[in-house]
Enzyme design. Structure first.
Site, PDB file in Angstrom:
ATOM      1  N   GLU A 146      11.632   8.504  15.851  1.00 24.00           N
ATOM      2  CA  GLU A 146      12.628   8.311  14.802  1.00 24.00           C
ATOM      3  C   GLU A 146      13.020   9.658  14.209  1.00 24.00           C
ATOM      4  OE1 GLU A 146      11.478   3.789  13.379  1.00 24.00           O
ATOM      5  OE2 GLU A 146      11.018   5.455  12.048  1.00 24.00           O
TER       6      GLU A 146
ATOM      7  N   HIS B 288      18.731   4.379   2.855  1.00 25.00           N
ATOM      8  CA  HIS B 288      18.721   4.268   4.313  1.00 25.00           C
ATOM      9  C   HIS B 288      20.147   4.442   4.815  1.00 25.00           C
ATOM     10  CE1 HIS B 288      17.980   2.933   8.373  1.00 25.00           C
ATOM     11  NE2 HIS B 288      16.688   2.975   8.118  1.00 25.00           N
TER      12      HIS B 288
ATOM     13  N   ARG C 120      16.675  11.501   6.847  1.00 22.76           N
ATOM     14  CA  ARG C 120      17.503  10.404   6.337  1.00 22.76           C
ATOM     15  C   ARG C 120      18.487  10.834   5.263  1.00 22.76           C
ATOM     16  NH1 ARG C 120      13.213   5.327   5.884  1.00 22.76           N
ATOM     17  NH2 ARG C 120      13.231   4.795   8.106  1.00 22.76           N
TER      18      ARG C 120
ATOM     19  N   HIS D  14      16.841   2.210  -0.432  1.00 18.53           N
ATOM     20  CA  HIS D  14      15.803   1.771   0.497  1.00 18.53           C
ATOM     21  C   HIS D  14      14.379   2.015   0.014  1.00 18.53           C
ATOM     22  CE1 HIS D  14      14.078   0.694   4.332  1.00 18.53           C
ATOM     23  NE2 HIS D  14      13.595   1.904   4.547  1.00 18.53           N
TER      24      HIS D  14
ATOM     25  N   ARG E 249      10.918  10.860   2.207  1.00 17.80           N
ATOM     26  CA  ARG E 249       9.911  10.267   3.087  1.00 17.80           C
ATOM     27  C   ARG E 249      10.301  10.388   4.557  1.00 17.80           C
ATOM     28  NH1 ARG E 249       9.267   5.048   5.441  1.00 17.80           N
ATOM     29  NH2 ARG E 249      11.198   4.378   4.433  1.00 17.80           N
TER      30      ARG E 249
END
Length: 537
Positions: free
Chosen positions: A126, A242, A288, A349, A384
């Site tokens: 990811e 997100h 992100r 998110h 994160r």
């Protein structure tokens, strides 16, 4: 103007239930901690709805841990520190990356079935991960599989009691020590649950925003009640959006996992052009916050309300097998993941900050612990790293249970109580007030912020504070009070931090400023906002 409790009460006037460990929340953090603690303690797990209604159940991508031979804890540590934009606590990250693999095996032993390929764990990659280290289950239903396994284990365990559809109103705390919690029962009555340890595992606060990937229960209750109880909060200005939530008429803001981009999906604007190469060398696999802001910039540039996620170039059978939940959900709205470009936009998110803990999950209030998204262990920093959240929950949940074992029973003051003279019921429609707050957060404390906008939003919130001086009685009223608390603390911290870093972006202060702002902001109900220097240990 935020009171120490949402209700007036006397413990002597309430029915009492005693246990050893009170666990508030039924996601991976609460359930894993409960199962581990139950090896030696009596445990009561309290959930607002059911064990299946949590952020964990909606977690698609997976859980990050070093499993393959070509990976290492050092690589995982470096990736996490890079994503955290200078605010991670290296010692906490090292705990995560070194203890995570053992916790994966504990989850397997507890009945979790991760996907297997060629006789070993199937791994994906990811955004901002340098290696394939994301384990998944049932393709894109990792969280649901973990909750299934842990909830079955918890329901069978003789030392675990489960209270569904109960709402924790307040922690019973004198600011120095926590003795348990006041709980609203389904019939509207109150009960005092006493324990030698209380574990907050109540999840996040995505419902502060109008558009979120979080379920309805994510109203920041644990953050707010910990603050009222005297626990310190840290980094609550850092909220992750997100990048890719489904944005389609009539559909919820359903999360389209980052793993879809990890398996080759690309982002296109409404003109069909790929655009991420203009924003970051890692393109679709950038951190992100970078991807989310790039999408917003592209939406503004093309005067659109969404961009497209395109994985139609990958084999259809592969896509359906790897992402069955996403495929079926999109199909319900007439969108075929294998043939259509999927309209997406960012949505709230994850909160990187939370209740400040040490490396064993302990807060500054004795006997009060925090685990999972509600906590701030120092792992996530300002942004994160994808799929670290589930790992953090099990690693620090296990550490909490080891700390609890050495605790002696608490002695609860018999005359303990709170009386602020609340007699008048709140005015207005709580649902309308909640929606107005969500719109304020989206407009002024969202993906892009400014000093003037934050000041306006804070002013709007402060005008609602008298609500907390009223006699609250329903779950909806308690939730709104908690949301208002979290929103105000987050907005004020965002106003104070005059730089851009990770999940916090100020249009009027667009640069990262390590010299002035490589530090944490803490909240305490008596001390207010204070600064904490960064630990590079």
């Amino acid at each position: 103007m935020i009171p120490r409790s949402l209700i007036d009460y006397r413990l002597s006037g309430l029915p009492r239930v005693d246990t050893d460990v009170v666990v508030i929340g039924g996601g991976i953090a609460g359930l894993f901690t409960a199962v581990k603690a139950a090896e030696r303690e009596r445990v009561l797990v309290i959930t607002k709805k059911t064990l299946f209604e949590s952020n964990t159940r909606h977690a698609q991508g997976g859980i990050a841990a070093v499993i393959s031979d070509d990976d290492s804890p050092e690589f995982h540590l470096e990736d996490t520190l890079a994503a955290g934009a200078g605010l991670c606590r290296p010692e906490a990250v090292r705990v995560l990356v070194t203890e995570g693999p053992a916790c994966i095996h504990e989850l397997v032993n507890m009945g979790t079935h991760f996907d297997i390929e060629n006789g070993t764990f199937a791994l994906t990659q990811e955004g901002a991960h340098s290696h394939r280290r994301i384990l998944h289950a049932n393709g894109d239903a990792t969280g649901a599989e973990i909750v299934r396994a842990l909830s079955e284990r918890a329901r069978m365990h003789p030392n675990i009691g489960l209270w569904d559809n109960h709402f924790v109103v307040d922690l019973v705390s004198d600011g120095e020590e926590c003795y348990g919690a006041i709980v609203l029962k389904p019939d509207g009555g109150l009960v005092f649950v006493a324990g030698k340890a209380t574990v907050l595992a109540s999840g996040g606060a995505g419902q502060l925003y109008r558009y979120t990937t979080n379920p309805d229960v994510a109203t920041g209750d644990g953050l707010a009640m910990a603050y009222r109880a005297g626990a310190r909060l840290r980094d609550v200005e850092f909220i992750q959006f997100h990048p890719t939530a489904l944005c389609y008429p009539g559909a919820p803001r359903f999360l389209i996992s980052e793993a879809v981009r990890g398996e080759g999906a690309v982002l296109r604007n409404i003109k069909g052009e790929r655009f991420m190469e203009r924003y970051h060398p890692l393109r679709e696999l950038a951190p992100r916050d970078v991807v989310a802001r790039a999408i917003v910039a592209e939406m503004e540039r093309t005067n659109a309300t969404f961009v497209y996620l395109d994985i139609t170039h990958e084999p259809a059978d592969t896509v359906r097998h790897r992402f069955p939940t996403i495929y079926e959900t999109c199909l319900q709205y007439g969108l075929d993941l294998t043939a259509d470009w999927i309209p997406v936009a960012p949505a709230a998110h994850y909160m990187m900050g939370g209740v400040r803990t040490d490396l064993d999950g302990a807060t500054n209030v004795r006997r009060l612990f925090a685990c999972g998204e509600v906590s701030s262990t120092g792992v996530h920093g300002a942004n994160r790293l994808a799929s670290n959240s589930l790992s953090e929950a099990v690693v620090f949940g296990r550490r909490i249970t080891e700390r609890i074992r050495v605790l002696k029973p608490a002695s609860v003051p018999a005359a303990f109580g709170v009386d602020l003279g609340r007699r008048t019921a709140p005015e207005g429609d709580t649902a309308e007030q909640r929606l107005r707050l969500q719109k304020t957060m989206l407009r002024h404390v969202g993906l892009k912020r400014s000093g003037s906008g934050l000041e306006k939003g804070i002013g709007d919130m402060r005008r609602q504070l008298p609500f907390m001086q009223r006699r609250l009685a329903t779950k909806e009223q308690f939730e709104y009070a908690n949301m208002l608390t979290c929103s105000l603390l987050s907005a004020q911290a965002a106003l104070a931090r005059t730089e851009s870093r990770g999940g916090h972006y100020r249009e009027d202060c667009p640069e990262r400023d390590d010299r002035a702002w490589r530090k944490h902001l803490l909240w305490h109900i008596e001390e207010g906002m204070t600064e904490e220097p960064i630990s590079d240990v």
